[in-house]
Design a protein around this motif. Structure first.
Motif, PDB file in Angstrom:
ATOM      1  N   TRP A 156     -47.988 -45.506 -80.805  1.00  0.00           N
ATOM      2  CA  TRP A 156     -48.122 -44.073 -80.519  1.00  0.00           C
ATOM      3  C   TRP A 156     -46.777 -43.360 -80.369  1.00  0.00           C
ATOM      4  O   TRP A 156     -46.686 -42.171 -80.676  1.00  0.00           O
ATOM      5  CB  TRP A 156     -49.016 -43.830 -79.284  1.00  0.00           C
ATOM      6  N   ALA A 199     -46.817 -50.902 -71.124  1.00  0.00           N
ATOM      7  CA  ALA A 199     -46.856 -52.177 -70.384  1.00  0.00           C
ATOM      8  C   ALA A 199     -48.188 -52.898 -70.553  1.00  0.00           C
ATOM      9  O   ALA A 199     -48.428 -53.929 -69.929  1.00  0.00           O
ATOM     10  CB  ALA A 199     -46.517 -52.011 -68.902  1.00  0.00           C
ATOM     11  N   GLY A 219     -47.583 -56.259 -79.938  1.00  0.00           N
ATOM     12  CA  GLY A 219     -48.270 -54.974 -79.862  1.00  0.00           C
ATOM     13  C   GLY A 219     -47.872 -54.032 -80.983  1.00  0.00           C
ATOM     14  O   GLY A 219     -46.828 -54.181 -81.617  1.00  0.00           O
ATOM     15  N   ASN A 220     -48.732 -53.049 -81.218  1.00  0.00           N
ATOM     16  CA  ASN A 220     -48.475 -52.091 -82.293  1.00  0.00           C
ATOM     17  C   ASN A 220     -47.171 -51.327 -82.108  1.00  0.00           C
ATOM     18  O   ASN A 220     -46.497 -50.979 -83.073  1.00  0.00           O
ATOM     19  CB  ASN A 220     -49.623 -51.076 -82.370  1.00  0.00           C
ATOM     20  N   CYS A 268     -53.405 -53.385 -80.159  1.00  0.00           N
ATOM     21  CA  CYS A 268     -53.107 -52.599 -78.972  1.00  0.00           C
ATOM     22  C   CYS A 268     -54.150 -52.874 -77.890  1.00  0.00           C
ATOM     23  O   CYS A 268     -55.225 -52.307 -77.927  1.00  0.00           O
ATOM     24  CB  CYS A 268     -53.098 -51.114 -79.325  1.00  0.00           C
TER      25      CYS A 268
END
Ligand code: SF4
Length: 256
Positions: free
Chosen positions: A163, A62, A155-156, A191
């Motif tokens: 991850w 989040a 985001g990544n 990130c």
């Protein structure tokens, strides 16, 4: 279609004309557009425009949504949340349960919305992680992408797996562009991602009716086209092989 434009709504919330001119200038700068395009941007933001947003969160922390909500300039949350209207987001919407799912379905049925994805998507044997309303993450993504005008992976985690995709990848996580092949998909990696880039992409969409130009990794060229290295005022010395090897040496004195 809402009665107010983004510009009107921002004025009502205390944003001054001067602030808005700075915003147009900043957006033209971020998008690497000539300043002459400020008028086009102003026209787009002064016109009441409906661009609903569905924001789905899957395997994430989040942090990307937090980055948006905490953005201060250029009042991103006002632009996106108050005017463009986020029709579905588990974290910020007031509705819950069936009401929330029905609101999402109504937006999907109407079509013409921007789909923002945060987090990686579990597939294969892990598909039923992140199940909401009886639908797996993959089902939710496929249904929401079907009538979207474009998909933005923020985001990544959404852009490249982040991850959750790390070995041994217990949920069989993958990323948006690996699954959505029939819609324009824009990646905003990092990130967390930089919310100014999402604002700029939305402004570009409202102004020109399409996502900005992207590189072969689906990243907008305005944000990822150049390296900081390319814009360094000392780049010429680097190219000429002129380096400082010790403080106070000749190269240092010459400003290499
Ligand atoms: S990219 Fe980083 S900040 Fe964004 S959801 Fe993934 S882990 Fe969180």
């Amino acid at each position: 279609m809402p009665e107010t434009s983004i510009q009107q709504a921002a004025f009502q919330q205390g944003v001054s004309r001067r602030d808005f001119l700075k915003f147009y200038s900043m957006m033209a700068g971020v998008l690497a557009l000539p300043r002459s395009y400020m008028g086009e941007i102003e026209k787009a933001l002064a016109t009441p425009a409906r661009l609903p947003v569905i924001w789905l969160e899957f395997q994430d922390c989040a942090g990307c949504m937090e980055a948006l909500l905490r953005a201060t300039q250029p009042t991103v949350s006002q632009l996106v949340l108050d005017v463009l209207s986020v029709d579905y987001h588990e974290t910020i919407m007031a509705a819950a349960g069936n009401l929330a799912e029905e609101a999402k379905q109504a937006t999907i049925d109407a079509g013409g919305y921007l789909l923002v994805i945060e987090g990686s998507i579990p597939v294969g044997e892990g598909e039923y992680y992140c199940t909401i309303g009886g639908k797996s993450a993959l089902q939710q993504l496929n249904e929401a992408a079907a009538n979207a005008v474009a998909v933005v992976a923020v985001g990544n985690c959404a852009a490249y797996g982040g991850w959750p995709i790390a070995k041994p990848n217990p949920t069989n996580a993958t990323f948006v562009s690996d699954l959505v092949k029939d819609k324009p998909v824009m990646n905003l990696p990092r990130c967390p991602y930089n919310p100014v880039n999402l604002t700029a992409a939305v402004v570009h969409f409202l102004t020109f009716g399409e996502l900005p130009a992207m590189d072969d990794k689906g990243r907008p060229l305005f944000a990822y086209g150049d390296r900081i290295h390319d814009n360094c005022p000392r780049r010429g010395h680097f190219d000429a092989g002129e380096f400082v090897v010790a403080w106070g040496d000749e190269g240092h004195r010459k400003g290499w």
